[in-house]
Design an enzyme around this catalytic site. Structure first.
Site, PDB file in Angstrom:
ATOM      1  N   SER A  16      39.308  44.938  37.510  1.00 56.39           N
ATOM      2  CA  SER A  16      39.667  43.907  37.408  1.00 56.39           C
ATOM      3  C   SER A  16      39.351  42.418  38.326  1.00 56.39           C
ATOM      4  CB  SER A  16      41.000  43.692  36.790  1.00 56.39           C
ATOM      5  OG  SER A  16      41.459  42.640  36.035  1.00 56.39           O
ATOM      6  N   GLU A  62      32.786  43.720  31.789  1.00 54.67           N
ATOM      7  CA  GLU A  62      34.204  43.890  30.660  1.00 54.67           C
ATOM      8  C   GLU A  62      34.771  42.668  30.860  1.00 54.67           C
ATOM      9  OE1 GLU A  62      37.225  44.651  31.363  1.00 54.67           O
ATOM     10  OE2 GLU A  62      37.061  44.845  33.515  1.00 54.67           O
ATOM     11  N   HIS A  71      39.928  47.359  30.409  1.00 60.20           N
ATOM     12  CA  HIS A  71      41.493  47.110  30.392  1.00 60.20           C
ATOM     13  C   HIS A  71      42.140  47.717  29.483  1.00 60.20           C
ATOM     14  CE1 HIS A  71      40.176  43.834  33.229  1.00 60.20           C
ATOM     15  NE2 HIS A  71      41.604  43.563  33.557  1.00 60.20           N
TER      16      HIS A  71
END
Length: 314
Positions: free
Chosen positions: A107, A207, A283
């Site tokens: 992330s 992503e 996620h």
């Protein structure tokens, strides 16, 4: 670079957001210890400065020290959130490059993956931070995959989600090249910096989380205008969690006119390179940790992504 040995030590630095409850940190420590490993927390791991884990110099200092520490076998981020890019000017890339060891996070930690690869060419691992591993909601698939990758025991083919094995090929074809990338929003934060994302001749992986289609459209438009998309030889789109209509706040009728897949098709099909969409990389409930900065074969016809280069020294 060496794999995580039995009884090895995990060094943890808070590079981005702080913990919410101390139990989040303790759960992660207990998870590692229950599997026979030791955990060494950076001196500033419990620091808080609003939405970041202390000042950037201190966060970078912990990362530098853990890489230089001969007792530490793996460096793991506490978690993502926000703020890891703030630490980059204070990182000692000479020390990091001279002490290569697995670095794990995802992330917001994307900013560090990009910068470390640009400055040292060292591969890193896109996987859970300490808080994520200790989270009771984290799946066994996710936890086992982290261990397998760190031990050098993971199967070369990136696994599909155990709940939904469907993966879509947006564009067919096969290519073998290094895979680079991470969270899309963080990739854009590197633009215009000395550690700007370089995907020339690479497979781009991205992503994201809670980015509606027009956000994704804007981010891919920027990458296209910057000439990044024309440099890639393949694209792997991981899980785009809560990024389609119905996942977000109410939107106007015009905003709902295009789906996320419409946006991906518009930007990625014209590239004429293999494009795969839907592996559990992101996620969602399951995260299949993957090394970044090493060669993979992307076979969009078979809908597979396979590691071709050893992460660790023989």
């Amino acid at each position: 670079m060496k794999p995580l040995p039995p009884g090895g030590t995990i060094g943890v630095a808070a590079a981005a957001s702080p913990y919410d409850a101390r139990s989040e940190v303790l759960r992660g420590v207990e998870w590692w210890e229950s599997r026979g490993y030791r955990v060494k927390l950076g001196p500033n791991v419990y620091a808080r400065d609003d939405y970041v884990a202390g000042d950037p110099q201190a966060r970078a200092s912990d990362l530098n020290a853990l890489f230089a520490d001969p007792e530490v076998d793996v460096v793991q981020a506490l978690q993502g959130g926000y703020g890891s890019a703030q630490t980059i000017p204070y990182l000692d890339f000479d020390a990091i490059g001279a002490n290569p060891k697995p670095f794990v996070g995802f992330s917001d930690i994307t900013a560090l993956h990009v910068a470390i690869h640009r400055r040292t060419a060292m591969p890193t691992i896109y996987g859970n931070g300490l808080v994520g591993l200790g989270d009771p909601e984290t799946s066994d698939f996710t936890r086992n995959r982290v261990l397998e990758v760190l031990r050098g025991e993971a199967a070369n083919e990136v696994p599909r989600s155990p709940d939904d094995p469907y993966v879509r090929a947006i564009t067919g074809g096969t290519v073998t090249a290094p895979l680079l990338g991470g969270c899309l929003w963080l990739l854009l934060q590197t633009m215009g910096t000395p550690w700007e994302l370089d995907v020339d001749g690479a497979i781009l992986f991205f992503e994201d989380y809670k980015a509606p289609p027009y956000y994704v459209d804007g981010m891919l438009t920027q990458l296209g205008h910057a000439g990044k998309l024309e440099q890639v030889v393949g694209v792997v789109v991981g899980e785009m969690k809560d990024c389609d209509w119905g996942d977000q706040r109410e939107a106007s009728d015009w905003a709902r006119s295009r789906s996320l897949e419409d946006v991906l098709e518009q930007h990625l099909e014209p590239l004429g390179v293999p494009v795969l969409y839907g592996l559990p990389l992101g996620h969602g409930k399951h995260l299949a940790s993957i090394p970044l900065g090493v060669r993979y074969t992307l076979d969009a016809d078979r809908r597979t992504l396979t590691l071709e280069e050893a992460l660790f020294d023989a």
